[in-house]
Motif scaffolding. Structure first.
Motif, PDB file in Angstrom:
ATOM      1  N   MET A  88      26.969   6.059 -16.727  1.00 29.76           N
ATOM      2  CA  MET A  88      27.737   7.286 -16.883  1.00 29.76           C
ATOM      3  C   MET A  88      28.913   7.080 -17.812  1.00 29.76           C
ATOM      4  SD  MET A  88      29.602   9.547 -14.168  1.00 29.76           S
ATOM      5  CE  MET A  88      30.750  10.330 -15.207  1.00 29.76           C
ATOM      6  N   ASP A  89      29.275   8.128 -18.551  1.00 33.13           N
ATOM      7  CA  ASP A  89      30.422   8.077 -19.449  1.00 33.13           C
ATOM      8  C   ASP A  89      30.917   9.495 -19.688  1.00 33.13           C
ATOM      9  OD1 ASP A  89      32.248   6.594 -20.994  1.00 33.13           O
ATOM     10  OD2 ASP A  89      31.103   6.955 -22.829  1.00 33.13           O
ATOM     11  N   GLU A  90      32.078   9.598 -20.309  1.00 31.66           N
ATOM     12  CA  GLU A  90      32.659  10.892 -20.644  1.00 31.66           C
ATOM     13  C   GLU A  90      33.051  10.889 -22.114  1.00 31.66           C
ATOM     14  OE1 GLU A  90      33.292   9.609 -16.623  1.00 31.66           O
ATOM     15  OE2 GLU A  90      34.320   8.823 -18.371  1.00 31.66           O
ATOM     16  N   PRO A 122      40.713   5.641 -15.328  1.00 34.01           N
ATOM     17  CA  PRO A 122      41.524   5.957 -14.151  1.00 34.01           C
ATOM     18  C   PRO A 122      40.844   6.891 -13.154  1.00 34.01           C
ATOM     19  CG  PRO A 122      42.850   6.141 -16.148  1.00 34.01           C
ATOM     20  CD  PRO A 122      41.432   5.888 -16.581  1.00 34.01           C
ATOM     21  N   TRP A 123      40.066   7.853 -13.627  1.00 33.71           N
ATOM     22  CA  TRP A 123      39.406   8.796 -12.713  1.00 33.71           C
ATOM     23  C   TRP A 123      38.219   8.153 -12.001  1.00 33.71           C
ATOM     24  CZ3 TRP A 123      40.426   9.606 -17.829  1.00 33.71           C
ATOM     25  CH2 TRP A 123      39.393   9.324 -18.712  1.00 33.71           C
ATOM     26  N   HIS A 124      37.745   7.001 -12.479  1.00 32.14           N
ATOM     27  CA  HIS A 124      36.672   6.283 -11.784  1.00 32.14           C
ATOM     28  C   HIS A 124      37.215   5.385 -10.678  1.00 32.14           C
ATOM     29  CE1 HIS A 124      34.138   6.430 -15.737  1.00 32.14           C
ATOM     30  NE2 HIS A 124      34.175   7.590 -15.116  1.00 32.14           N
ATOM     31  N   THR A 125      38.487   5.032 -10.777  1.00 32.51           N
ATOM     32  CA  THR A 125      39.070   4.073  -9.837  1.00 32.51           C
ATOM     33  C   THR A 125      40.207   4.666  -9.013  1.00 32.51           C
ATOM     34  OG1 THR A 125      40.554   3.260 -11.570  1.00 32.51           O
ATOM     35  CG2 THR A 125      38.450   2.103 -11.300  1.00 32.51           C
ATOM     36  N   SER A 126      40.422   5.966  -9.102  1.00 32.95           N
ATOM     37  CA  SER A 126      41.534   6.597  -8.385  1.00 32.95           C
ATOM     38  C   SER A 126      41.325   6.543  -6.870  1.00 32.95           C
ATOM     39  CB  SER A 126      41.689   8.060  -8.825  1.00 32.95           C
ATOM     40  OG  SER A 126      40.623   8.836  -8.338  1.00 32.95           O
ATOM     41  N   TYR A 127      42.394   6.789  -6.162  1.00 36.62           N
ATOM     42  CA  TYR A 127      42.356   6.793  -4.701  1.00 36.62           C
ATOM     43  C   TYR A 127      41.365   7.847  -4.203  1.00 36.62           C
ATOM     44  CZ  TYR A 127      43.980   7.104   0.112  1.00 36.62           C
ATOM     45  OH  TYR A 127      44.036   7.120   1.480  1.00 36.62           O
ATOM     46  N   LYS A 128      41.408   9.035  -4.821  1.00 34.86           N
ATOM     47  CA  LYS A 128      40.513  10.135  -4.425  1.00 34.86           C
ATOM     48  C   LYS A 128      39.046   9.770  -4.668  1.00 34.86           C
ATOM     49  CE  LYS A 128      41.453  14.660  -4.664  1.00 34.86           C
ATOM     50  NZ  LYS A 128      41.900  15.913  -5.251  1.00 34.86           N
ATOM     51  N   THR A 129      38.761   9.190  -5.827  1.00 34.98           N
ATOM     52  CA  THR A 129      37.396   8.790  -6.153  1.00 34.98           C
ATOM     53  C   THR A 129      36.917   7.666  -5.239  1.00 34.98           C
ATOM     54  OG1 THR A 129      37.701   9.441  -8.457  1.00 34.98           O
ATOM     55  CG2 THR A 129      35.902   7.923  -7.995  1.00 34.98           C
ATOM     56  N   SER A 130      37.795   6.698  -4.978  1.00 33.98           N
ATOM     57  CA  SER A 130      37.426   5.585  -4.089  1.00 33.98           C
ATOM     58  C   SER A 130      37.056   6.092  -2.703  1.00 33.98           C
ATOM     59  CB  SER A 130      38.576   4.588  -3.983  1.00 33.98           C
ATOM     60  OG  SER A 130      38.845   4.023  -5.232  1.00 33.98           O
ATOM     61  N   GLY A 131      37.809   7.074  -2.212  1.00 29.57           N
ATOM     62  CA  GLY A 131      37.511   7.674  -0.907  1.00 29.57           C
ATOM     63  C   GLY A 131      36.152   8.356  -0.906  1.00 29.57           C
ATOM     64  N   PHE A 132      35.860   9.101  -1.984  1.00 30.82           N
ATOM     65  CA  PHE A 132      34.567   9.783  -2.087  1.00 30.82           C
ATOM     66  C   PHE A 132      33.424   8.773  -2.139  1.00 30.82           C
ATOM     67  CE2 PHE A 132      31.175  11.102  -5.011  1.00 30.82           C
ATOM     68  CZ  PHE A 132      30.605  12.115  -4.250  1.00 30.82           C
ATOM     69  N   LEU A 133      33.578   7.740  -2.969  1.00 34.87           N
ATOM     70  CA  LEU A 133      32.519   6.736  -3.098  1.00 34.87           C
ATOM     71  C   LEU A 133      32.315   5.975  -1.793  1.00 34.87           C
ATOM     72  CD1 LEU A 133      33.232   5.399  -6.687  1.00 34.87           C
ATOM     73  CD2 LEU A 133      31.370   6.898  -5.952  1.00 34.87           C
ATOM     74  N   GLU A 134      33.364   5.825  -1.020  1.00 36.54           N
ATOM     75  CA  GLU A 134      33.238   5.181   0.296  1.00 36.54           C
ATOM     76  C   GLU A 134      32.418   6.073   1.238  1.00 36.54           C
ATOM     77  OE1 GLU A 134      33.496   2.282   3.070  1.00 36.54           O
ATOM     78  OE2 GLU A 134      34.185   2.120   1.000  1.00 36.54           O
ATOM     79  N   GLU A 135      32.619   7.379   1.159  1.00 37.38           N
ATOM     80  CA  GLU A 135      31.873   8.330   2.000  1.00 37.38           C
ATOM     81  C   GLU A 135      30.378   8.321   1.685  1.00 37.38           C
ATOM     82  OE1 GLU A 135      33.398  12.292   1.694  1.00 37.38           O
ATOM     83  OE2 GLU A 135      35.448  11.646   2.144  1.00 37.38           O
ATOM     84  N   VAL A 136      30.038   8.139   0.410  1.00 34.56           N
ATOM     85  CA  VAL A 136      28.626   8.212  -0.006  1.00 34.56           C
ATOM     86  C   VAL A 136      28.053   6.832  -0.332  1.00 34.56           C
ATOM     87  CG1 VAL A 136      28.780  10.586  -0.848  1.00 34.56           C
ATOM     88  CG2 VAL A 136      29.250   8.695  -2.416  1.00 34.56           C
ATOM     89  N   ARG A 137      28.647   5.788   0.216  1.00 36.71           N
ATOM     90  CA  ARG A 137      28.218   4.426  -0.129  1.00 36.71           C
ATOM     91  C   ARG A 137      26.770   4.131   0.263  1.00 36.71           C
ATOM     92  NH1 ARG A 137      32.008   1.681   4.206  1.00 36.71           N
ATOM     93  NH2 ARG A 137      30.603   1.832   5.969  1.00 36.71           N
ATOM     94  N   ASP A 138      26.199   4.895   1.199  1.00 37.40           N
ATOM     95  CA  ASP A 138      24.793   4.718   1.553  1.00 37.40           C
ATOM     96  C   ASP A 138      23.874   5.201   0.430  1.00 37.40           C
ATOM     97  OD1 ASP A 138      25.611   3.735   3.978  1.00 37.40           O
ATOM     98  OD2 ASP A 138      25.287   5.623   5.053  1.00 37.40           O
ATOM     99  N   MET A 181      29.065   0.330  -9.790  1.00 35.74           N
ATOM    100  CA  MET A 181      29.197  -0.949 -10.492  1.00 35.74           C
ATOM    101  C   MET A 181      30.086  -0.675 -11.701  1.00 35.74           C
ATOM    102  SD  MET A 181      27.325  -3.071  -8.742  1.00 35.74           S
ATOM    103  CE  MET A 181      26.978  -4.461  -9.756  1.00 35.74           C
ATOM    104  N   TYR A 182      31.076  -1.525 -11.898  1.00 36.67           N
ATOM    105  CA  TYR A 182      32.036  -1.311 -12.975  1.00 36.67           C
ATOM    106  C   TYR A 182      31.733  -2.237 -14.149  1.00 36.67           C
ATOM    107  CZ  TYR A 182      34.374   1.461  -9.503  1.00 36.67           C
ATOM    108  OH  TYR A 182      34.653   2.416  -8.564  1.00 36.67           O
ATOM    109  N   LEU A 183      31.610  -1.635 -15.318  1.00 37.62           N
ATOM    110  CA  LEU A 183      31.393  -2.415 -16.536  1.00 37.62           C
ATOM    111  C   LEU A 183      32.676  -3.153 -16.879  1.00 37.62           C
ATOM    112  CD1 LEU A 183      29.522   0.338 -18.575  1.00 37.62           C
ATOM    113  CD2 LEU A 183      28.509  -1.717 -17.583  1.00 37.62           C
ATOM    114  N   PRO A 184      32.589  -4.265 -17.585  1.00 35.92           N
ATOM    115  CA  PRO A 184      33.805  -4.997 -17.969  1.00 35.92           C
ATOM    116  C   PRO A 184      34.717  -4.120 -18.823  1.00 35.92           C
ATOM    117  CG  PRO A 184      31.841  -6.290 -18.438  1.00 35.92           C
ATOM    118  CD  PRO A 184      31.375  -4.933 -18.043  1.00 35.92           C
ATOM    119  N   PRO A 185      36.043  -4.321 -18.699  1.00 40.33           N
ATOM    120  CA  PRO A 185      36.972  -3.525 -19.512  1.00 40.33           C
ATOM    121  C   PRO A 185      36.736  -3.728 -21.009  1.00 40.33           C
ATOM    122  CG  PRO A 185      38.149  -4.773 -17.826  1.00 40.33           C
ATOM    123  CD  PRO A 185      36.727  -5.236 -17.812  1.00 40.33           C
TER     124      PRO A 185
END
Length: 167
Positions: free
Chosen positions: A4-6, A86-102, A107-111
């Motif tokens: 994914m990308d923007e 930043p929008w991939h690693t934000s607190y809000k996004t992390s919470g969402f990804l935790e909810e749908v972790r199943d 996976m994060y590409l290298p910077p």
């Protein structure tokens, strides 16, 4: 496996090479508006090279989460490769990804390694389809961008990509 990308497309013209009569002085009109259109795009190797895209007014955590939810509805469970924006690693996004972790494994590409994301060539194709054109307003840009996105077909050899033989 989904990458994914923007990308952001501005109302100002994208200039490419052109042919002009010798001795002529070509000119390019410019729309000085600061309009833009943002696009979320994803590529799944099993999707035949078709870019799954969604246009948005802004790139932020809320729109990213909404787009990931659309991908989840469309493709089901998947490994999602994203960069470290930043929008991939934000607190809000992390919470969402935790909810749908199943269903989604992020996976994060290298910077600073856009060459590892197979979606990047898609943006180049879209920009070339929009090149050398003046858009009067964001509605016209949005419409042309939608058509260009529908036509994008990326022919990426999955085996070569995954073994590091990126071409």
């Amino acid at each position: 496996m989904t990458f994914m990308d923007e990308a952001i497309f501005l109302l100002e013209p994208i200039l490419k090479h052109g042919w002009f009569l010798k001795g002529s002085k070509p000119s390019c009109p410019v729309n000085w508006s600061r309009g833009k259109e943002c696009v979320f795009g994803a590529l799944s190797f099993g999707n035949g090279g078709k870019l799954i895209s969604k246009q948005a007014k802004k790139i932020n955590s809320e729109n990213f989460i909404e787009y990931v939810q659309c991908l989840l509805d469309k493709n089901g469970s998947q490994v999602l490769f994203v960069d470290n924006a930043p929008w991939h690693t934000s607190y809000k996004t992390s919470g969402f990804l935790e909810e749908v972790r199943d269903c989604i494994e992020p996976m994060y590409l290298p910077p600073y390694s856009p060459e590892l994301n197979p979606v990047e060539p898609g943006w180049k194709v879209v920009r070339s389809k929009l090149a050398n054109r003046l858009f009067e307003n964001t509605s016209e840009l949005r419409e042309s961008l939608g058509k260009a996105l529908d036509e994008v077909q990326l022919n990426i050899n999955e085996q070569r990509y995954l073994t590091g033989q990126i071409s």
